[in-house]
Write a protein that holds these residues in place. Sequence first.
Motif, mmCIF file in Angstrom:
data_model
loop_
_atom_site.group_PDB
_atom_site.id
_atom_site.type_symbol
_atom_site.label_atom_id
_atom_site.label_comp_id
_atom_site.label_asym_id
_atom_site.label_seq_id
_atom_site.Cartn_x
_atom_site.Cartn_y
_atom_site.Cartn_z
ATOM 1 N N LYS A 166 -5.148 2.904 -8.004
ATOM 2 C CA LYS A 166 -4.836 4.207 -7.404
ATOM 3 C C LYS A 166 -6.076 5.092 -7.399
ATOM 4 N N PHE A 167 -6.171 5.900 -6.351
ATOM 5 C CA PHE A 167 -7.240 6.885 -6.252
ATOM 6 C C PHE A 167 -6.595 8.269 -6.067
ATOM 7 N N ARG A 168 -7.021 9.208 -6.913
ATOM 8 C CA ARG A 168 -6.534 10.574 -6.794
ATOM 9 C C ARG A 168 -7.605 11.513 -7.337
ATOM 10 N N ASN A 169 -7.501 12.765 -6.981
ATOM 11 C CA ASN A 169 -8.462 13.767 -7.434
ATOM 12 C C ASN A 169 -7.689 14.944 -8.008
ATOM 13 N N VAL A 170 -7.535 14.935 -9.319
ATOM 14 C CA VAL A 170 -6.762 15.959 -10.019
ATOM 15 C C VAL A 170 -7.717 17.019 -10.562
ATOM 16 N N MET A 214 0.864 -1.181 0.000
ATOM 17 C CA MET A 214 0.000 0.000 0.000
ATOM 18 C C MET A 214 0.898 1.228 0.000
ATOM 19 N N GLY A 215 0.336 2.365 -0.379
ATOM 20 C CA GLY A 215 1.164 3.557 -0.425
ATOM 21 C C GLY A 215 0.347 4.817 -0.576
ATOM 22 N N GLY A 216 1.053 5.912 -0.550
ATOM 23 C CA GLY A 216 0.425 7.214 -0.728
ATOM 24 C C GLY A 216 1.481 8.283 -0.886
ATOM 25 N N GLY A 217 1.064 9.442 -1.334
ATOM 26 C CA GLY A 217 2.019 10.523 -1.523
ATOM 27 C C GLY A 217 1.364 11.736 -2.134
ATOM 28 N N GLY A 218 2.184 12.571 -2.735
ATOM 29 C CA GLY A 218 1.706 13.803 -3.339
ATOM 30 C C GLY A 218 2.332 14.020 -4.698
ATOM 31 N N GLY A 219 1.804 14.983 -5.409
ATOM 32 C CA GLY A 219 2.333 15.238 -6.742
ATOM 33 C C GLY A 219 1.988 16.623 -7.244
ATOM 34 N N GLY A 232 -11.516 9.444 -11.310
ATOM 35 C CA GLY A 232 -11.922 8.049 -11.398
ATOM 36 C C GLY A 232 -10.871 7.096 -10.849
ATOM 37 N N MET A 233 -11.248 5.840 -10.775
ATOM 38 C CA MET A 233 -10.321 4.796 -10.354
ATOM 39 C C MET A 233 -9.256 4.596 -11.431
ATOM 40 N N HIS A 234 -8.002 4.497 -10.994
ATOM 41 C CA HIS A 234 -6.853 4.408 -11.901
ATOM 42 C C HIS A 234 -6.251 3.002 -11.782
ATOM 43 N N ILE A 235 -6.292 2.237 -12.866
ATOM 44 C CA ILE A 235 -5.818 0.847 -12.867
ATOM 45 C C ILE A 235 -4.644 0.743 -13.838
ATOM 46 N N SER A 236 -3.530 0.173 -13.372
ATOM 47 C CA SER A 236 -2.353 0.088 -14.232
ATOM 48 C C SER A 236 -1.759 -1.315 -14.226
ATOM 49 N N LEU A 237 -1.052 -1.620 -15.303
ATOM 50 C CA LEU A 237 -0.325 -2.887 -15.444
ATOM 51 C C LEU A 237 1.019 -2.565 -16.066
ATOM 52 N N GLY A 238 2.109 -3.063 -15.442
ATOM 53 C CA GLY A 238 3.418 -2.698 -15.949
ATOM 54 C C GLY A 238 4.473 -3.770 -15.776
ATOM 55 N N LEU A 239 5.621 -3.511 -16.386
ATOM 56 C CA LEU A 239 6.783 -4.391 -16.316
ATOM 57 C C LEU A 239 7.870 -3.691 -15.508
ATOM 58 N N VAL A 240 8.477 -4.430 -14.564
ATOM 59 C CA VAL A 240 9.459 -3.865 -13.645
ATOM 60 C C VAL A 240 10.819 -4.533 -13.880
#
Length: 235
Positions: A184-188, A132-137, A223-231
Amino acid sequence: MRSFRVLIVMLLFGVPAAHAGGGTHRYSVSISGSLTTSSKLFLNPNARDELIRGSFSPINSVFSFGADARRDLPALGLRIGLGAEYISRTIISAVPNSPNTIPIEDGYSAVPVELTGYFSIPVGGESFDFYMGGGGGIYFGERTYRYAGVDAVTLDRSIMPGIHVLTGLEYLVDGRFSMRTELKFRNVQLETVQKFPVFSTVYEGTTVPLPQDDFTSRIQIDGMHISLGLVYRIP
């Protein structure tokens, strides 16, 4: 006091010092594709009438791509990361204008740049890292608007701060590569002031007048932010 807060966080989250598949790999970089389920475009955000001010055009199913870099901090039992993303969506429509129709392209583009702290949850064994996580931008962006083939010129655009929370799962493919998915959830919220650069244009042989007043628009990406990636993990 600072050490006490760190200790409380570690106790609450039960964060292990090492992440799944981490070993000596303290750094990682990733690329990802994402879907934001919904967003809104407010065409009259400064109107006096509350009904007009609150009216919006929905812009849903917004695809994007991004990249980030993260570093494990085993002594603190956490991970920090810095990421950027490009979000863009355009809706094409038309309005009647005898003897034909006038095309409209309306949407937005945005670039979130976010700093995030991550806390691992000790479940899933060696191959899985649930966190889990959180932060700012800081969020950059603008409305994109084209009427009868003429682009509205951006006179001013906002750069807004914001916060976000997320949860994610990383699956270790081998010693260096992992697959990652996040929710992820954010309100931009962003505002743009625009104006058409010409008084009129000719579209398919018809003269089309263009408004000359400045107009303000507000973009809300909530909206709800859904991502899929390669690390890729780096020692």
